[in-house]
Design a protein around this motif. Sequence first.
Motif, mmCIF file in Angstrom:
data_model
loop_
_atom_site.group_PDB
_atom_site.id
_atom_site.type_symbol
_atom_site.label_atom_id
_atom_site.label_comp_id
_atom_site.label_asym_id
_atom_site.label_seq_id
_atom_site.Cartn_x
_atom_site.Cartn_y
_atom_site.Cartn_z
ATOM 1 N N LYS A 7 70.799 12.972 -50.591
ATOM 2 C CA LYS A 7 72.490 12.986 -51.321
ATOM 3 C C LYS A 7 72.560 10.969 -51.719
ATOM 4 C CE LYS A 7 77.584 14.313 -50.714
ATOM 5 N NZ LYS A 7 78.353 14.641 -49.671
ATOM 6 N N ASN A 8 72.522 10.208 -51.037
ATOM 7 C CA ASN A 8 72.493 9.213 -50.502
ATOM 8 C C ASN A 8 71.610 8.953 -51.545
ATOM 9 O OD1 ASN A 8 74.369 8.425 -48.670
ATOM 10 N ND2 ASN A 8 72.930 8.201 -47.387
ATOM 11 N N LEU A 9 70.275 8.946 -52.299
ATOM 12 C CA LEU A 9 69.612 8.998 -53.327
ATOM 13 C C LEU A 9 70.564 9.015 -54.707
ATOM 14 C CD1 LEU A 9 65.856 8.996 -52.135
ATOM 15 C CD2 LEU A 9 66.856 7.222 -53.500
ATOM 16 N N ARG A 10 71.205 10.359 -54.993
ATOM 17 C CA ARG A 10 71.732 10.665 -56.032
ATOM 18 C C ARG A 10 72.449 9.616 -56.767
ATOM 19 N NH1 ARG A 10 71.071 15.509 -53.908
ATOM 20 N NH2 ARG A 10 72.792 16.129 -53.268
ATOM 21 N N TYR A 11 73.862 8.743 -54.933
ATOM 22 C CA TYR A 11 74.968 8.260 -55.477
ATOM 23 C C TYR A 11 74.370 6.720 -55.970
ATOM 24 C CZ TYR A 11 77.968 11.785 -52.828
ATOM 25 O OH TYR A 11 78.762 12.446 -52.380
ATOM 26 N N GLN A 12 72.436 6.648 -55.218
ATOM 27 C CA GLN A 12 72.338 5.543 -56.233
ATOM 28 C C GLN A 12 71.809 5.019 -56.544
ATOM 29 O OE1 GLN A 12 69.004 4.169 -52.921
ATOM 30 N NE2 GLN A 12 68.594 2.265 -54.186
ATOM 31 N N TYR A 13 71.650 6.549 -57.552
ATOM 32 C CA TYR A 13 71.427 6.018 -58.623
ATOM 33 C C TYR A 13 72.302 6.600 -59.862
ATOM 34 C CZ TYR A 13 66.459 6.178 -56.932
ATOM 35 O OH TYR A 13 65.219 5.674 -56.556
ATOM 36 N N GLY A 14 72.964 7.253 -59.406
ATOM 37 C CA GLY A 14 73.910 7.470 -60.294
ATOM 38 C C GLY A 14 75.184 6.088 -60.591
ATOM 39 N N TYR A 56 68.095 8.608 -67.930
ATOM 40 C CA TYR A 56 67.850 7.345 -66.932
ATOM 41 C C TYR A 56 68.103 8.271 -65.274
ATOM 42 C CZ TYR A 56 67.800 3.288 -63.106
ATOM 43 O OH TYR A 56 67.326 3.137 -61.598
ATOM 44 N N PHE A 57 68.786 8.515 -65.171
ATOM 45 C CA PHE A 57 70.362 9.317 -64.404
ATOM 46 C C PHE A 57 68.753 10.572 -63.441
ATOM 47 C CE2 PHE A 57 72.082 12.589 -61.890
ATOM 48 C CZ PHE A 57 72.656 11.671 -60.826
ATOM 49 N N GLY A 58 68.780 10.790 -64.759
ATOM 50 C CA GLY A 58 67.904 12.082 -64.974
ATOM 51 C C GLY A 58 66.311 12.330 -64.017
ATOM 52 N N VAL A 59 65.871 11.424 -64.809
ATOM 53 C CA VAL A 59 64.386 11.111 -64.563
ATOM 54 C C VAL A 59 64.518 10.440 -63.092
ATOM 55 C CG1 VAL A 59 62.923 8.732 -65.051
ATOM 56 C CG2 VAL A 59 64.095 10.552 -67.011
ATOM 57 N N MET A 60 65.312 9.120 -62.636
ATOM 58 C CA MET A 60 65.183 9.049 -61.201
ATOM 59 C C MET A 60 64.964 9.541 -60.344
ATOM 60 S SD MET A 60 63.885 5.993 -61.577
ATOM 61 C CE MET A 60 63.932 5.083 -60.191
ATOM 62 N N THR A 61 65.754 10.878 -59.808
ATOM 63 C CA THR A 61 65.998 11.727 -59.631
ATOM 64 C C THR A 61 65.227 12.579 -59.486
ATOM 65 O OG1 THR A 61 68.185 12.711 -61.049
ATOM 66 C CG2 THR A 61 68.833 11.716 -59.553
ATOM 67 N N LEU A 67 67.097 15.619 -55.868
ATOM 68 C CA LEU A 67 67.249 16.949 -56.500
ATOM 69 C C LEU A 67 66.384 18.215 -55.385
ATOM 70 C CD1 LEU A 67 67.052 16.699 -60.268
ATOM 71 C CD2 LEU A 67 68.690 16.125 -58.905
ATOM 72 N N GLY A 68 65.318 17.471 -54.976
ATOM 73 C CA GLY A 68 65.735 18.653 -53.995
ATOM 74 C C GLY A 68 64.568 18.743 -53.140
ATOM 75 N N HIS A 69 63.574 19.297 -52.540
ATOM 76 C CA HIS A 69 62.384 19.843 -51.575
ATOM 77 C C HIS A 69 61.584 19.659 -52.753
ATOM 78 C CE1 HIS A 69 58.885 20.584 -49.380
ATOM 79 N NE2 HIS A 69 59.602 19.966 -48.569
ATOM 80 N N GLU A 70 60.122 18.548 -52.392
ATOM 81 C CA GLU A 70 59.349 18.532 -53.992
ATOM 82 C C GLU A 70 58.875 19.346 -54.271
ATOM 83 O OE1 GLU A 70 59.963 15.936 -50.818
ATOM 84 O OE2 GLU A 70 60.255 14.482 -52.030
ATOM 85 N N ALA A 71 58.217 19.729 -53.487
ATOM 86 C CA ALA A 71 57.268 21.528 -53.863
ATOM 87 C C ALA A 71 57.931 22.202 -54.550
ATOM 88 C CB ALA A 71 56.465 22.144 -51.971
#
Length: 94
Positions: A7-14, A56-61, A67-71
């Motif tokens: 969630k913090n990463l989404r806020y950061q990239y937003g 940019y936001f979509g690619v970085m998240t 966005l979720g678990h990498e697997a």
Amino acid sequence: MLRKDRKNLRYQYGYYSFLMFIGLFFVSQFLTGIGFQWAETNRLETWILLLFSSFYFGVMTSWKGALGHEASIKKSMILFCYEYHSLRRNGNPL
């Protein structure tokens, strides 16, 4: 990665994408002010900048796993590629 960290990463990239949009918008307005217009209209310039910052936001998240678990992301990407190639093999153009 924990849910709170994602969630913090989404806020950061937003935040980064918003700052990128604002910075590019001011550069575009400055260029328009000195007589250089790089798109057909001023509205089109703004839409292109908004599209670029959203991309940019979509690619970085996606890339950083916000966005979720990498697997689960890799699994969905593999399923999408498999379905795409199976449709192409059967003669159904997309």
